[in-house]
Design a protein around this motif. Sequence first.
Motif, PDB file in Angstrom:
ATOM      1  N   CYS A   1      -7.810   6.345   2.993  1.00 21.79           N
ATOM      2  CA  CYS A   1      -7.006   5.121   2.918  1.00 21.79           C
ATOM      3  C   CYS A   1      -5.523   5.394   3.164  1.00 21.79           C
ATOM      4  O   CYS A   1      -4.819   4.545   3.707  1.00 21.79           O
ATOM      5  CB  CYS A   1      -7.232   4.434   1.577  1.00 21.79           C
TER       6      CYS A   1
ATOM      7  N   CYS B   1      -9.210   3.176  -5.037  1.00 21.33           N
ATOM      8  CA  CYS B   1      -8.715   2.278  -3.989  1.00 21.33           C
ATOM      9  C   CYS B   1      -9.000   0.816  -4.357  1.00 21.33           C
ATOM     10  O   CYS B   1      -8.181  -0.072  -4.112  1.00 21.33           O
ATOM     11  CB  CYS B   1      -9.332   2.614  -2.638  1.00 21.33           C
TER      12      CYS B   1
ATOM     13  N   LEU C   1      -4.222   6.305  -3.626  1.00 26.71           N
ATOM     14  CA  LEU C   1      -5.315   6.020  -2.666  1.00 26.71           C
ATOM     15  C   LEU C   1      -6.047   7.292  -2.251  1.00 26.71           C
ATOM     16  O   LEU C   1      -5.489   8.394  -2.340  1.00 26.71           O
ATOM     17  CB  LEU C   1      -4.728   5.360  -1.409  1.00 26.71           C
ATOM     18  N   CYS C   2      -7.287   7.132  -1.769  1.00 25.20           N
ATOM     19  CA  CYS C   2      -8.029   8.281  -1.257  1.00 25.20           C
ATOM     20  C   CYS C   2      -7.400   8.736   0.072  1.00 25.20           C
ATOM     21  O   CYS C   2      -6.626   7.993   0.684  1.00 25.20           O
ATOM     22  CB  CYS C   2      -9.515   7.932  -1.077  1.00 25.20           C
TER      23      CYS C   2
ATOM     24  N   LEU D   1       0.830  -1.216   0.000  1.00 28.87           N
ATOM     25  CA  LEU D   1       0.000   0.000   0.000  1.00 28.87           C
ATOM     26  C   LEU D   1       0.863   1.264   0.000  1.00 28.87           C
ATOM     27  O   LEU D   1       0.542   2.247  -0.667  1.00 28.87           O
ATOM     28  CB  LEU D   1      -0.956   0.000   1.188  1.00 28.87           C
TER      29      LEU D   1
ATOM     30  N   VAL E   1      -8.358  -0.819   3.810  1.00 23.22           N
ATOM     31  CA  VAL E   1      -8.138  -0.269   2.471  1.00 23.22           C
ATOM     32  C   VAL E   1      -8.714  -1.240   1.437  1.00 23.22           C
ATOM     33  O   VAL E   1      -9.229  -0.836   0.402  1.00 23.22           O
ATOM     34  CB  VAL E   1      -6.625  -0.029   2.219  1.00 23.22           C
TER      35      VAL E   1
ATOM     36  N   CYS F   1     -12.410  -0.540   0.691  1.00 26.44           N
ATOM     37  CA  CYS F   1     -12.826   0.847   0.440  1.00 26.44           C
ATOM     38  C   CYS F   1     -13.619   0.876  -0.867  1.00 26.44           C
ATOM     39  O   CYS F   1     -13.294   0.180  -1.827  1.00 26.44           O
ATOM     40  CB  CYS F   1     -11.600   1.758   0.335  1.00 26.44           C
TER      41      CYS F   1
END
Length: 450
Positions: free
Chosen positions: A213, A232, A209-210, A202, A224, A227
């Motif tokens: 997250c 994501c 990613l948002c 990640l 995550v 999501c």
Amino acid sequence: MPIKKNSKKSKAEKPKEDSLVLQTLRGMKDVLPIDQPYWEQVRRISERLARDYEFSRLDTPIVEFANLFSRSIGEGTDIVEKEMYTFLTRGADKVALRPELTAGNCRSYIQHGMNLLPKPVKFFSTGPVYRYDRPQEGRYREHYQVNFDAFGEQDPILDAQIIQLAHRLVQTFGIKTAQMQINSIGCQICRKDYKELLVNYLDSKKTKLCQDCRRRIETNPLRVLDCKEDKCSQVAALAPQSVDHLCEDCRNHFKTLLEYLDELDLPYIINPHLVRGLDYYTKTVFEILSSAEEGKGLSLGGGGRYDKLIKIMGGEDTPAIGFAIGVERIVAEMKRVQAKPYKAPRPKVFLAQLGNLAKKKSLKLFSELEKNGIFTAESFGRGSLKSQLKVANRLKVEFTLILGQKETLDGTVIVKNMATGAQETVSADKLIDLVKKKIKADNVVVYHNN
Ligand code: HAM
């Protein structure tokens, strides 16, 4: 001198007017009589299956110490971080409205020494729970859950039985198209290594990613994976999966569970991104998605194992598993698929009265009929016999009992067969026995059976 209006400060300090707002709070609702047949169906079926699967009813308070929930559900979860209704009591206790039922059940299990009971100890609970979430379709700030928890058995056969119960419950509500999704998120040992792998992955995709997250990588990396943001989901699609990184014990547990489910012919899909929103889960997790909500992320019910929770709370090391369904979502889905609501038994008998004296006597007669288990309808407010018989016809009762001035003086009652129109006059003291003989006891509850 003119008063300075609209300055920000004076606006903020203005006390809220104490006017009466005749509305439920945002995200809360009344369950009106028109919807009760659906709720009653859910209650009755849940209670019947709880009995059949030998779950005992447990009711715990709606308010508990706040840290009961934060310690069990997890500090980094949305529920604890953003959604708890927490407040200080007048005695300065920090308490919260329960956001779910399992933590209270565990507290009760430990508090009352129920570890001494023969295992598994199984609880069935139902009631309102509170989550200060953003209200939207199927998401409320007060919703009702029906919850099943079983303590003291680690064999995967219990996982299979619990999943079977969840499946059976939803099927029996008349929802035939729901999908069972299953995953294993491992135990504390294998999840540690898996988490490390996941966090590394990640971190390498952080920019995609948002905001939430990005933060979750630190606080709750597993979340995550489920999501709902498109970007994501794309990152999650290529993320390492927990099922590929289980220790031998967890792998065997999951494999055996799937064998049991296959043996049961229970349809399921393995969703490697299913992680659930509460931290206490270990090994098996599952969720039931309605066919309408698939992709939208709303589940009808969900649960899993939580083998370490009782120990973390200070009890004996006790494996456990459970699930809950959301009643509002079940009811909405029942309506969507046109499942049958509960059909209340109809009155078989109507009691009509004519004249002041008869009216007085009829109240007592109604009570006698009720005490003898004879389900009787009436329309005491109506004066004319014609309008009362109209109601009796609409209700499709088998018999109407007519009490007029003459019958009251004679100590008799007229029994009218509504199908044939035949009438007989019977002595008031023989009436109950006669009516009992004439009507058949009929308390049939209509369930969906497959
Ligand atoms: P949960 O998935 O958070 O699990 O909630 C269970 C069900 O409650 C959901 O599947 C959904 O149907 C319903 N639900 C959740 N939040 C809302 C909401 N805001 N509005 C309407 N319905 C909602 C638990 O609560 C776990 N305690 C289940 C469990 C029991 N695990 C082990 N034992």
